[in-house]
Design an enzyme around this catalytic site. Sequence first.
Site, PDB file in Angstrom:
ATOM      1  N   HIS B 516     -49.379  21.753 -84.330  1.00 12.38           N
ATOM      2  CA  HIS B 516     -48.399  20.992 -85.095  1.00 12.38           C
ATOM      3  C   HIS B 516     -47.259  21.929 -85.469  1.00 12.38           C
ATOM      4  O   HIS B 516     -47.079  22.264 -86.628  1.00 12.38           O
ATOM      5  CB  HIS B 516     -49.025  20.380 -86.351  1.00 12.38           C
ATOM      6  CG  HIS B 516     -50.193  19.479 -86.065  1.00 12.38           C
ATOM      7  ND1 HIS B 516     -51.059  19.047 -87.040  1.00 12.38           N
ATOM      8  CD2 HIS B 516     -50.623  18.913 -84.908  1.00 12.38           C
ATOM      9  CE1 HIS B 516     -51.983  18.267 -86.487  1.00 12.38           C
ATOM     10  NE2 HIS B 516     -51.746  18.177 -85.195  1.00 12.38           N
TER      11      HIS B 516
HETATM   12  C1  LIG Z   1     -55.515  20.233 -78.822  1.00  6.96           C
HETATM   13  C2  LIG Z   1     -54.452  19.365 -79.421  1.00  6.96           C
HETATM   14  C3  LIG Z   1     -54.802  18.312 -80.263  1.00  6.96           C
HETATM   15  C4  LIG Z   1     -53.816  17.502 -80.832  1.00  6.96           C
HETATM   16  N1  LIG Z   1     -54.208  16.447 -81.594  1.00  6.96           N
HETATM   17  C5  LIG Z   1     -53.275  15.663 -82.171  1.00  6.96           C
HETATM   18  C6  LIG Z   1     -53.658  14.540 -82.963  1.00  6.96           C
HETATM   19  O1  LIG Z   1     -54.837  14.205 -83.078  1.00  6.96           O
HETATM   20  N2  LIG Z   1     -52.692  13.824 -83.564  1.00  6.96           N
HETATM   21  C7  LIG Z   1     -51.384  14.136 -83.443  1.00  6.96           C
HETATM   22  O2  LIG Z   1     -50.565  13.466 -84.049  1.00  6.96           O
HETATM   23  N3  LIG Z   1     -50.990  15.157 -82.651  1.00  6.96           N
HETATM   24  C8  LIG Z   1     -51.900  15.930 -82.013  1.00  6.96           C
HETATM   25  N4  LIG Z   1     -51.503  16.961 -81.201  1.00  6.96           N
HETATM   26  C9  LIG Z   1     -50.070  17.177 -80.981  1.00  6.96           C
HETATM   27  C10 LIG Z   1     -49.523  16.302 -79.859  1.00  6.96           C
HETATM   28  O3  LIG Z   1     -50.187  16.568 -78.663  1.00  6.96           O
HETATM   29  C11 LIG Z   1     -48.033  16.559 -79.714  1.00  6.96           C
HETATM   30  O4  LIG Z   1     -47.403  16.183 -80.937  1.00  6.96           O
HETATM   31  C12 LIG Z   1     -47.349  15.781 -78.603  1.00  6.96           C
HETATM   32  O5  LIG Z   1     -47.984  15.920 -77.377  1.00  6.96           O
HETATM   33  C13 LIG Z   1     -45.908  16.255 -78.512  1.00  6.96           C
HETATM   34  O6  LIG Z   1     -45.197  15.584 -77.522  1.00  6.96           O
HETATM   35  P1  LIG Z   1     -44.036  16.345 -76.747  1.00  6.96           P
HETATM   36  O7  LIG Z   1     -43.505  15.417 -75.753  1.00  6.96           O
HETATM   37  O8  LIG Z   1     -43.118  16.943 -77.744  1.00  6.96           O
HETATM   38  O9  LIG Z   1     -44.782  17.582 -76.044  1.00  6.96           O
HETATM   39  P2  LIG Z   1     -45.911  17.543 -74.913  1.00  6.96           P
HETATM   40  O10 LIG Z   1     -46.649  16.267 -74.934  1.00  6.96           O
HETATM   41  O11 LIG Z   1     -46.708  18.771 -75.033  1.00  6.96           O
HETATM   42  O12 LIG Z   1     -45.069  17.630 -73.563  1.00  6.96           O
HETATM   43  C14 LIG Z   1     -44.220  18.696 -73.266  1.00  6.96           C
HETATM   44  C15 LIG Z   1     -44.198  18.908 -71.759  1.00  6.96           C
HETATM   45  O13 LIG Z   1     -43.107  19.746 -71.420  1.00  6.96           O
HETATM   46  C16 LIG Z   1     -43.504  20.642 -70.404  1.00  6.96           C
HETATM   47  N5  LIG Z   1     -42.587  21.794 -70.426  1.00  6.96           N
HETATM   48  C17 LIG Z   1     -42.474  22.734 -71.391  1.00  6.96           C
HETATM   49  N6  LIG Z   1     -41.528  23.622 -71.080  1.00  6.96           N
HETATM   50  C18 LIG Z   1     -41.011  23.233 -69.890  1.00  6.96           C
HETATM   51  C19 LIG Z   1     -39.984  23.752 -69.048  1.00  6.96           C
HETATM   52  N7  LIG Z   1     -39.294  24.833 -69.391  1.00  6.96           N
HETATM   53  N8  LIG Z   1     -39.717  23.110 -67.884  1.00  6.96           N
HETATM   54  C20 LIG Z   1     -40.423  21.999 -67.523  1.00  6.96           C
HETATM   55  N9  LIG Z   1     -41.392  21.476 -68.283  1.00  6.96           N
HETATM   56  C21 LIG Z   1     -41.678  22.070 -69.455  1.00  6.96           C
HETATM   57  C22 LIG Z   1     -44.931  20.952 -70.751  1.00  6.96           C
HETATM   58  O14 LIG Z   1     -45.637  21.453 -69.645  1.00  6.96           O
HETATM   59  C23 LIG Z   1     -45.438  19.602 -71.245  1.00  6.96           C
HETATM   60  O15 LIG Z   1     -45.984  18.842 -70.194  1.00  6.96           O
HETATM   61  C24 LIG Z   1     -52.468  17.776 -80.590  1.00  6.96           C
HETATM   62  C25 LIG Z   1     -52.112  18.830 -79.745  1.00  6.96           C
HETATM   63  C26 LIG Z   1     -53.090  19.609 -79.152  1.00  6.96           C
HETATM   64  C27 LIG Z   1     -52.703  20.706 -78.225  1.00  6.96           C
END
Ligand SMILES: Cc1cc2nc3c(=O)[nH]c(=O)nc-3n(C[C@H](O)[C@H](O)[C@H](O)COP(=O)(O)OP(=O)(O)OC[C@H]3O[C@@H](n4cnc5c(N)ncnc54)[C@H](O)[C@@H]3O)c2cc1C
Lengths: 243, 589
Positions: B516
């Site tokens: 987080h």
């Molecule tokens: C183990 C775990 C448990 C969690 N449990 C919860 C929960 O129960 N409840 C909750 O609210 N939240 C939880 N979270 C948090 C939640 O997963 C994130 O808030 C959410 O996935 C964020 O979405 P996002 O799109 O910002 O990032 P992500 O879903 O992580 O997606 C980002 C993507 O960007 C890609 N990327 C990064 N840099 C680059 C680059 N330079 N070029 C190309 N691609 C790139 C990555 O590979 C990834 O696929 C948890 C996270 C983890 C790791």
Amino acid sequence: MSKRNDDECAVDRRNFLKVIGVASVSTTIPGVAIAAETTAMGHGHAAPALGSRPGYVFLNLDEGGFIEAAIDVLIPSDSTGPGAVESGVVIYIDRQLGGAYGSGARLYLQGPFQEGEPEQGYQLPFTPAELIKAGIADVDAYALEKHQKNFAALSLGDRDAILKELDEGKATLATVPAKIFFGHLWSLTQEGYFGDPIHGGNTDKAVWKMIGFPGVGNIYTDAILEYRNKPYPVEPQSIQDFS
Amino acid sequence: MATKLKPVDIVIVGLGWTGGIMAKELADTGLRIVALERGIQRDTDPDFVSVTKDDEVRYVRRNELMQDVTKETITFRNNTSQTALPMRRLGSFLPGDGVGGAGVHWAGITWRWMEWDHEAYTRTVDRYGKSIIPADMQLQDWGVTYAELEPYYEKFEMLCGTSGKAGNLNGKIVEGGNPFEGLRKSEYPTEPLVRTQANLLFEKAARERGLHPFPQPSSTASQPYTNPDGIDFGQCHYCGFCEQFGCEANAKASPHFTVIPLAKKNPNFELRTRSRVLKINLDSTGKKAVSVTYLDARGNEIEQPADLIILSAYQLSNVHLMLLSGIGQPYDPATGQGVVGRGYTYTNSGGATLYFDENTHMNPFMATGGTSSVCDDFNGDVYDFAELGFIGGHQLSAGHQGARPIGYHPTPKGTPKWGSEWKAAVARSYNHTMGIGGSGAVMAYKQNYLDLDPTYKDAFGRPLLRMTFDYTENEYKMSNHAADVAVEMAKTLNPKSFTRNTKSGPYSIVPYQSTHNMGGALMGTDRSTSALNQYLQSWDVPNVFVLGATSFSHNSGKNPTGPVGALALWAADAVKNRYLKNPGPLAPS
Ligand SMILES: Cc1cc2nc3c(=O)[nH]c(=O)nc-3n(C[C@H](O)[C@H](O)[C@H](O)COP(=O)(O)OP(=O)(O)OC[C@H]3O[C@@H](n4cnc5c(N)ncnc54)[C@H](O)[C@@H]3O)c2cc1C
């Protein structure tokens, strides 16, 4: 830590194999020596069948002996359940060190290196394999100086005392920081002990049986309510059982 | 030299939850959209239906689904007097890697943040005056209220099949739900998850203490479900390999089987995996993004021109890419000027662990990420800030999330660290232990920020992102309060023994705490304190939108993905219905 008497001396493992009459030392089977010793000392668990274990891919025999001698103190065989040695933990550790983890996969190793604060985490240039190898040599040197014997040849009590000194950072080692070496060894020991047998440890899922963990591949959609606040005595399944 | 490709309309950087949502929402515009994802594609079948998915060594100890720090990591220090050193191994948090991002292996806990969280500054000052805010705390509003986001929260829950029980349905307080939540227009799409023994004990203790427990809202479907887009969800198996694992049942909502396949149905949408974006390129004015530079699967450098760029690469990578690309002015903690890197926040905790005798069977391995019960009595602005001495609050909860034995083998206080006694305590405690945990807010402070490291580089030669972060008195007090309440609750339940757990000492990057990570490019209506407007559009480079918790001006006592998803839908709406019709700033600066 260990409740065993200090005077329960570990016999040098090569000699011990001769004593109990293993036919050929040249086919030394890692993981057997200490387990056999434990049995001989009446800790209630049958030694694993000789020949049932694979050999080392990474450790040399002395290193294997060191790890057995250490993990036998950390998780001894007793009436609660299996010890780390009979659980194949040394095989687990050997495979991990010989594999991607050991060679530094997912470990950023670019310099410059400096120690930093504990809150900043691991800051050494060693891969895990290098760290454990160097740490074993260091601790053996430490044991030699202190007790005129290799670590593996020390009594359980002396080994326990040294491990405690490492854990508390009280021992100063030549190459690697004691606490960090011990931390890695203890982590790997727990991984092998509690992990899925597919990785070489937790032989016969005996550790899972001991704690009551039903293992992998389960669907509890009905059981979660049916067994709420009730024991759930099932034979655990490992990845291997599905293979 | 980079190979320059033909221009497209939209580039999406990172295809996890937020990128996936944006891709799906924009795909039916017919515009040419390219999503660049650094990781690989994994599918439920065959990747997660195989029992090899339930491998604690592979997925928890070796982090196979997570960011590889040999390629990209950060440096960390607690304060500016220290030298930041690289996070050489993953620990405190686990950024995802691969199509679906961390959505593939999250725990599924899905919150609407409290009304207060969206307007933390205004609501605090209205009630207590400015003097309650500590001098170094940067308290601010989002520029969008809970009521404005409510339809988007609802849409995200419908997308995810979220299980739960409403506590405030159209202003009517409903028994059994959370009485402190903001007004909801509809019930949760699926019923609450099965209550476990730990949940029942917690609920009993909470009620006895006059608190208001309710079931954890969770995007692991408690029953078979079809979402409004026609995506089928299976019923949760409670298999105990949930957080940090893929789901074999498609019960845990994930972008990889919901929004992303929907986007892919449109021929104008193209996903390029193993494509790592290194930089966003601006024109000579620095006010317009023209392209992104990325490395393709074979390591070739490619330039992809586009009219609109969506940064959805997770909080840390978003801020990193903004700093590397010169999108917005970097934050300077000495002067308080600048906005990129400002307001980095994280997670806080405090609680108790309760050890019962052999007659209480927890079966902690029958669990999913959301098998918890929760109380919001000390969260948001439900309690009195002045009386308790901290701002932001914590949420108490109890329940197991699975009990994989390498990571879970609790022992009571006083147990030796190893040896026979330790082993006996492990065997005795495994099925008879539960925690009551406070998940606490962390507020933004002047001294906690992100910038570029002067020394360390990633595998591509770029400076690493540098994190400077520690807790303050506000967080320690909160942690202690959470522990106090948990201890009181523990006493009501009369366990054999319990331990009191609090945050003490500086923040450490070593043990896993939560993924987080918040802030670094806050949203708001004042461009001197925010990098993005309330539509998540860069003030400085208006053809760049930045999705994710990057925009949150503090971390609440609740997990972030509910508002992360809702805001992605809110931003997608603004892009689709306003920006694309008339490209330019969506808010007056
Ligand atoms: C183990 C775990 C448990 C969690 N449990 C919860 C929960 O129960 N409840 C909750 O609210 N939240 C939880 N979270 C948090 C939640 O997963 C994130 O808030 C959410 O996935 C964020 O979405 P996002 O799109 O910002 O990032 P992500 O879903 O992580 O997606 C980002 C993507 O960007 C890609 N990327 C990064 N840099 C680059 C680059 N330079 N070029 C190309 N691609 C790139 C990555 O590979 C990834 O696929 C948890 C996270 C983890 C790791």
